[in-house]
Design an enzyme around this catalytic site. Structure first.
Site, PDB file in Angstrom:
ATOM      1  N   ASP A  30       0.672  -1.244  -0.055  1.00 51.67           N
ATOM      2  CA  ASP A  30       0.058  -0.020  -0.141  1.00 51.67           C
ATOM      3  C   ASP A  30       0.875   1.384   0.170  1.00 51.67           C
ATOM      4  OD1 ASP A  30      -2.915   1.278   0.699  1.00 51.67           O
ATOM      5  OD2 ASP A  30      -1.421   2.020   2.086  1.00 51.67           O
ATOM      6  N   LYS A  58       1.158   4.081  -2.959  1.00 45.81           N
ATOM      7  CA  LYS A  58       1.009   5.627  -2.649  1.00 45.81           C
ATOM      8  C   LYS A  58       2.250   6.464  -2.992  1.00 45.81           C
ATOM      9  CE  LYS A  58      -2.261   4.719   1.016  1.00 45.81           C
ATOM     10  NZ  LYS A  58      -2.516   4.603   2.540  1.00 45.81           N
TER      11      LYS A  58
HETATM   12  N1  HSE Z   1      -4.907   0.728   4.550  1.00 47.36           N
HETATM   13  C1  HSE Z   1      -4.748   2.031   4.277  1.00 47.36           C
HETATM   14  C2  HSE Z   1      -3.965   2.598   5.204  1.00 47.36           C
HETATM   15  C3  HSE Z   1      -5.914   3.103   4.102  1.00 47.36           C
HETATM   16  O1  HSE Z   1      -3.845   1.875   6.300  1.00 47.36           O
HETATM   17  O2  HSE Z   1      -3.133   3.574   5.226  1.00 47.36           O
HETATM   18  C4  HSE Z   1      -5.521   4.455   3.707  1.00 47.36           C
HETATM   19  O3  HSE Z   1      -5.335   4.459   2.440  1.00 47.36           O
END
Ligand code: HSE
Ligand code: NAP
Length: 432
Positions: free
Chosen positions: A201, A205
């Site tokens: 994740d 980003k």
């Molecule tokens: N799963 C992601 C996090 C959600 O914990 O940052 C926010 O993008």
């Protein structure tokens, strides 16, 4: 007052938060948008599943085609996670003349070029503020407010779940499993939480931010990454004793005109702003060549902070502001200025190294000899006699001065072969 029809596709944590804002704060939103945002459809997958919010029966549907066919719907918040069916639905919505707001970073990182090209061809717009750092308006800040600058470095805590887990373990003594479960219950984690804890994740980003900040088009799967899932509680403790906290850092920096990208757990000096970011909070620390250092901090995961970013995008879409920036920025367009990627092996850093070593004379000299051979100089050494795990084996922590990643890697390989080193247990970068 004028009305703009809007819809939500995907009524999970974020979708329910968006519906709540549209209903509970309708007047405030109308004031800010100069028109009413009128929720006509909320698309769910399973009509029987209990939801976080009660919606009028004529609004809830399990048929996305109703949104596609409804000409009164101008803006759609597409809040399904993952790649499919999110990608196909987004294309259909654009083709039906809708502008689309999303929080889905996996989709943006993986299919940004395709989706943005298609939106441009169709004269539509996509907004994705909530896809990076939740409630922090980092997309707008980097792509608009700081557009007079060349960003030279950008470092951030971009995964709220990982930060929540580390905070609970480091400051409150929670176990890893306990903290993961809590992050899921609090609505911070992805549907598959391994995406959070293995660094996926954060790297997605970082790929999005590095496009906005540097004009890079990195393949997110090729950015070196590590998550927090293999961290040992002992390293949080040793780091603390040395005056550091461990944080999952998304790192980007122009070095000699080339872009270095990296995601991994790093040590940060206690008392510096990034080290004090706690729980589900995210932060971005950037340096622009005109503005100098800037710092953004806020809740990076969670229902209402994320809904805040989604609804702001919906307002900007309805007002027409997004269309102007969307067309001007030409995000992910072919031929856009690009920056070359640096060789990850060249990236310099100070390192925290932890070894399990035999408790006998000359061990330190042998380790120092190998490090010296690879041009790595030692800044400090800590031996934790009281922490012996096996009879005669003790943990040894070494903090190095600056060295290139490739030197550290080759030194570690050689150190692993030493008879006195039972295991090179950890290597973490220290954020400067
Ligand atoms: N799963 C992601 C996090 C959600 O914990 O940052 C926010 O993008
Ligand atoms: P979530 O709670 O899992 O919600 C996703 C929803 O999409 C679920 O309710 C699911 O339905 C629905 N869905 C899946 N396929 C569908 C389909 N074909 N038609 C209609 N609905 C469908 O996830 P979330 O936390 O809200 O996250 C949504 C997106 O926002 C993700 O991309 C995530 O990465 C991103 N995001 C989340 C946060 C956060 O803090 N949670 C923050 C920033 C960004 P069911 O309920 O029937 O399974």
């Amino acid at each position: 007052m004028e009305k703009t029809g809007v819809a939500i596709v995907g009524m999970g944590t974020v979708g329910a938060g968006v519906a709540r804002l549209l209903y509970d704060q309708g007047d405030r939103i109308a004031r800010h948008a100069g028109r009413k945002l009128w929720l006509t459809h909320a698309v769910v997958r399973d009509l029987k599943k209990p939801r976080d919010i009660d919606l009028p029966a004529d609004v809830v549907t399990d048929d996305v085609q109703k949104v596609i066919d409804d000409d009164s719907v101008k803006v759609v918040a597409q809040l399904i996670g993952g790649i499919e069916p999110a990608r196909t639905i987004m294309l259909k919505l654009l083709e039906a003349g809708k502008d689309v707001v999303t929080a889905n970073k996996a989709l943006m990182a993986q299919h940004g070029p395709e989706l943005f090209d298609r939106a441009r061809q169709l004269g539509r717009a996509i907004a994705f503020e909530a896809s990076v750092a939740g409630g922090i308006p980092i997309v707008a800040n980097i792509s608009q407010c700081l557009s007079a600058n060349q960003i030279v470095s950008l470092q951030g805590i971009l995964n709220g779940t990982s930060n929540y887990i580390i905070t609970r373990m480091d400051l409150e003594g929670a176990s890893y499993d306990e903290a993961v479960k809590e992050a899921q219950e609090l609505g911070y984690a992805e549907a598959d939480p391994s995406m959070d804890v293995d660094g996926t994740d954060a790297v997605q980003k970082l790929a999005i931010l590095s496009h906005l900040a540097f004009g890079a088009r990195p393949d997110w799967t090729k950015i070196p990454k590590r998550g927090i899932d293999q961290l040992d509680e002992a390293d949080l403790r040793y780091a603390r004793q040395l005056g550091f906290r461990v944080k999952l850092i998304a790192y980007s920096k122009l070095v000699g005109g080339k872009l270095q990208l990296l995601v991994g757990p790093m040590l940060i000096k206690i008392g510096t702003p990034l080290a004090e970011v706690r729980a589900n909070y995210n932060a971005v620390s950037a340096i622009g060549d005109a503005v100098g250092p800037v710092f953004f901090h806020g809740q990076g995961a969670g229902q209402m902070p994320t809904a805040s970013a989604v609804v702001a995008d919906m307002i900007d879409m309805a007002v027409g502001r997004t269309k102007i920036t969307f067309e001007t920025l030409e995000l992910w367009a072919e031929g856009q200025t690009r920056v070359d990627m640096g060789d990850p092996g060249d990236l310099e850093g100070k390192f925290y190294l932890r070894f399990d070593v035999k408790d006998e004379p000359n061990v330190l000299a042998q380790i120092a000899g190998v490090l010296g051979k690879h041009e790595i100089s030692i800044a400090s050494v800590y031996q934790h006699d009281g922490d012996a795990t096996t009879e005669g084996i003790v943990p040894l922590v070494i903090v190095t001065h600056l060295s290139a990643e490739k030197n550290a890697s080759s030194a570690i390989k050689e150190l692993d072969q030493l008879d006195c080193v039972k295991k090179v247990a950890e290597r973490l970068r220290i954020l400067d």
